[in-house]
Design a protein around this motif. Structure first.
Motif, short mmCIF file in Angstrom:
data_model
loop_
_atom_site.label_atom_id
_atom_site.label_comp_id
_atom_site.label_asym_id
_atom_site.label_seq_id
_atom_site.Cartn_x
_atom_site.Cartn_y
_atom_site.Cartn_z
N MET A 1 0.81 -1.20 0.00
CA MET A 1 0.00 0.00 0.00
C MET A 1 0.86 1.27 0.00
SD MET A 1 -3.13 0.58 -0.23
CE MET A 1 -4.67 1.03 0.41
N LYS A 2 1.95 1.26 0.81
CA LYS A 2 2.84 2.42 0.84
C LYS A 2 3.50 2.63 -0.52
CE LYS A 2 4.25 3.08 5.59
NZ LYS A 2 5.38 3.10 6.51
N LYS A 3 3.87 1.54 -1.14
CA LYS A 3 4.53 1.61 -2.44
C LYS A 3 3.58 2.25 -3.47
CE LYS A 3 7.27 -1.21 -5.53
NZ LYS A 3 7.79 -2.53 -5.83
N TYR A 4 2.31 1.89 -3.44
CA TYR A 4 1.30 2.45 -4.35
C TYR A 4 1.14 3.95 -4.12
CZ TYR A 4 -3.23 3.32 -6.49
OH TYR A 4 -4.24 3.84 -7.25
N ARG A 5 1.12 4.38 -2.86
CA ARG A 5 0.99 5.81 -2.54
C ARG A 5 2.21 6.58 -3.05
NH1 ARG A 5 -1.46 6.17 3.55
NH2 ARG A 5 -3.52 5.34 3.04
N LEU A 6 3.39 6.02 -2.85
CA LEU A 6 4.61 6.69 -3.31
C LEU A 6 4.63 6.84 -4.84
CD1 LEU A 6 7.35 5.14 -0.98
CD2 LEU A 6 6.48 7.49 -0.98
N ILE A 7 4.19 5.81 -5.52
CA ILE A 7 4.13 5.88 -6.99
C ILE A 7 3.13 6.95 -7.42
CG2 ILE A 7 3.45 4.62 -9.07
CD1 ILE A 7 4.65 2.10 -7.76
N CYS A 8 1.97 6.97 -6.79
CA CYS A 8 0.95 7.99 -7.11
C CYS A 8 1.47 9.40 -6.84
CB CYS A 8 -0.33 7.75 -6.32
SG CYS A 8 -1.27 6.33 -6.90
N LEU A 9 2.11 9.59 -5.71
CA LEU A 9 2.68 10.90 -5.37
C LEU A 9 3.76 11.31 -6.37
CD1 LEU A 9 2.86 10.80 -1.47
CD2 LEU A 9 1.35 12.19 -2.90
N ALA A 10 4.58 10.37 -6.78
CA ALA A 10 5.63 10.66 -7.75
C ALA A 10 5.03 11.06 -9.10
CB ALA A 10 6.56 9.46 -7.91
N VAL A 11 3.98 10.37 -9.52
CA VAL A 11 3.32 10.70 -10.79
C VAL A 11 2.68 12.09 -10.70
CG1 VAL A 11 1.39 10.08 -12.30
CG2 VAL A 11 2.97 8.32 -11.50
N ILE A 12 2.02 12.37 -9.60
CA ILE A 12 1.39 13.68 -9.43
C ILE A 12 2.44 14.79 -9.39
CG2 ILE A 12 0.07 15.11 -7.80
CD1 ILE A 12 -1.51 12.55 -7.11
N ALA A 13 3.53 14.57 -8.65
CA ALA A 13 4.60 15.57 -8.57
C ALA A 13 5.22 15.79 -9.96
CB ALA A 13 5.66 15.13 -7.58
N GLY A 14 5.40 14.72 -10.71
CA GLY A 14 5.94 14.85 -12.06
C GLY A 14 5.01 15.63 -12.97
N PHE A 15 3.73 15.39 -12.87
CA PHE A 15 2.75 16.11 -13.67
C PHE A 15 2.75 17.59 -13.32
CE2 PHE A 15 -1.57 17.77 -14.24
CZ PHE A 15 -1.67 17.64 -15.62
N ILE A 16 2.80 17.91 -12.03
CA ILE A 16 2.83 19.31 -11.59
C ILE A 16 4.09 20.00 -12.09
CG2 ILE A 16 3.01 20.81 -9.56
CD1 ILE A 16 1.09 18.83 -8.14
N ALA A 17 5.24 19.35 -11.96
CA ALA A 17 6.50 19.95 -12.43
C ALA A 17 6.45 20.18 -13.94
CB ALA A 17 7.67 19.04 -12.07
N TYR A 18 5.94 19.23 -14.69
CA TYR A 18 5.82 19.38 -16.14
C TYR A 18 4.87 20.52 -16.48
CZ TYR A 18 4.61 18.43 -20.98
OH TYR A 18 4.37 18.55 -22.32
N SER A 19 3.75 20.64 -15.79
CA SER A 19 2.79 21.70 -16.04
C SER A 19 3.39 23.07 -15.79
CB SER A 19 1.54 21.51 -15.17
OG SER A 19 0.90 20.31 -15.48
N VAL A 20 4.12 23.21 -14.70
CA VAL A 20 4.77 24.48 -14.39
C VAL A 20 5.78 24.84 -15.47
CG1 VAL A 20 6.35 25.62 -12.76
CG2 VAL A 20 4.37 24.35 -11.90
N PHE A 21 6.58 23.88 -15.92
CA PHE A 21 7.57 24.11 -16.97
C PHE A 21 6.89 24.57 -18.26
CE2 PHE A 21 9.85 22.46 -20.68
CZ PHE A 21 11.02 23.20 -20.58
N VAL A 22 5.83 23.89 -18.68
CA VAL A 22 5.13 24.24 -19.91
C VAL A 22 4.49 25.62 -19.79
CG1 VAL A 22 3.15 23.64 -21.37
CG2 VAL A 22 4.76 21.88 -20.66
N PHE A 23 3.89 25.92 -18.64
CA PHE A 23 3.26 27.22 -18.44
C PHE A 23 4.28 28.35 -18.51
CE2 PHE A 23 1.91 30.68 -15.61
CZ PHE A 23 0.76 31.06 -16.27
#
Length: 123
Positions: A1-23
């Motif tokens: 369960m912890k591993k799943y949360r970490l993967i989800c958080l990493a994907v969300i953080a990556g999406f946010i970083a990419y969005s900020v860069f594109v903006f």
């Protein structure tokens, strides 16, 4: 369960970083002509027509005019497109593009025309 949360958080953080860069890369700052001369990417210069003379070249496919920025500097603007409607009467012009070889090469022009309601008073 912890591993799943970490993967989800990493994907969300990556999406946010990419969005900020594109903006940030899509934001075009407002600058003066002196600042545009040293800019590496496209910028926006706000000003007014410096002279009433507007020249159409390339059979009307290109428009050239003098623009006076907010600092008072006047530079020739070349817009690769048909003359925008209302350019002659514009109360403000924003040229978006790059400075090159003594002139500003505009990819886009935003023209602010006087309001048709300005100065009209019902008595």
């Amino acid at each position: 369960m912890k591993k799943y949360r970490l993967i989800c958080l990493a994907v969300i953080a990556g999406f946010i970083a990419y969005s900020v860069f594109v903006f940030q890369s899509s934001v075009t700052p407002y600058v003066t002509f002196s600042q545009a001369k040293s800019a590496k990417s496209a910028v926006q210069v706000k000003g007014t027509l410096a002279a009433p003379r507007i020249t159409l070249t390339e059979g009307g496919r290109s428009t050239q005019f003098m623009l006076r920025d907010d600092a008072g500097e006047e530079v020739s603007v070349v817009y690769r497109g048909a003359k925008p409607e209302g350019l002659d009467e514009a109360t403000g012009i924003v040229a978006i593009g790059k400075y090159s070889n003594g002139q500003f090469l505009a990819d886009k022009l935003l023209v602010k025309c006087p309001s048709k309601y300005q100065g009209s008073v019902n008595k």
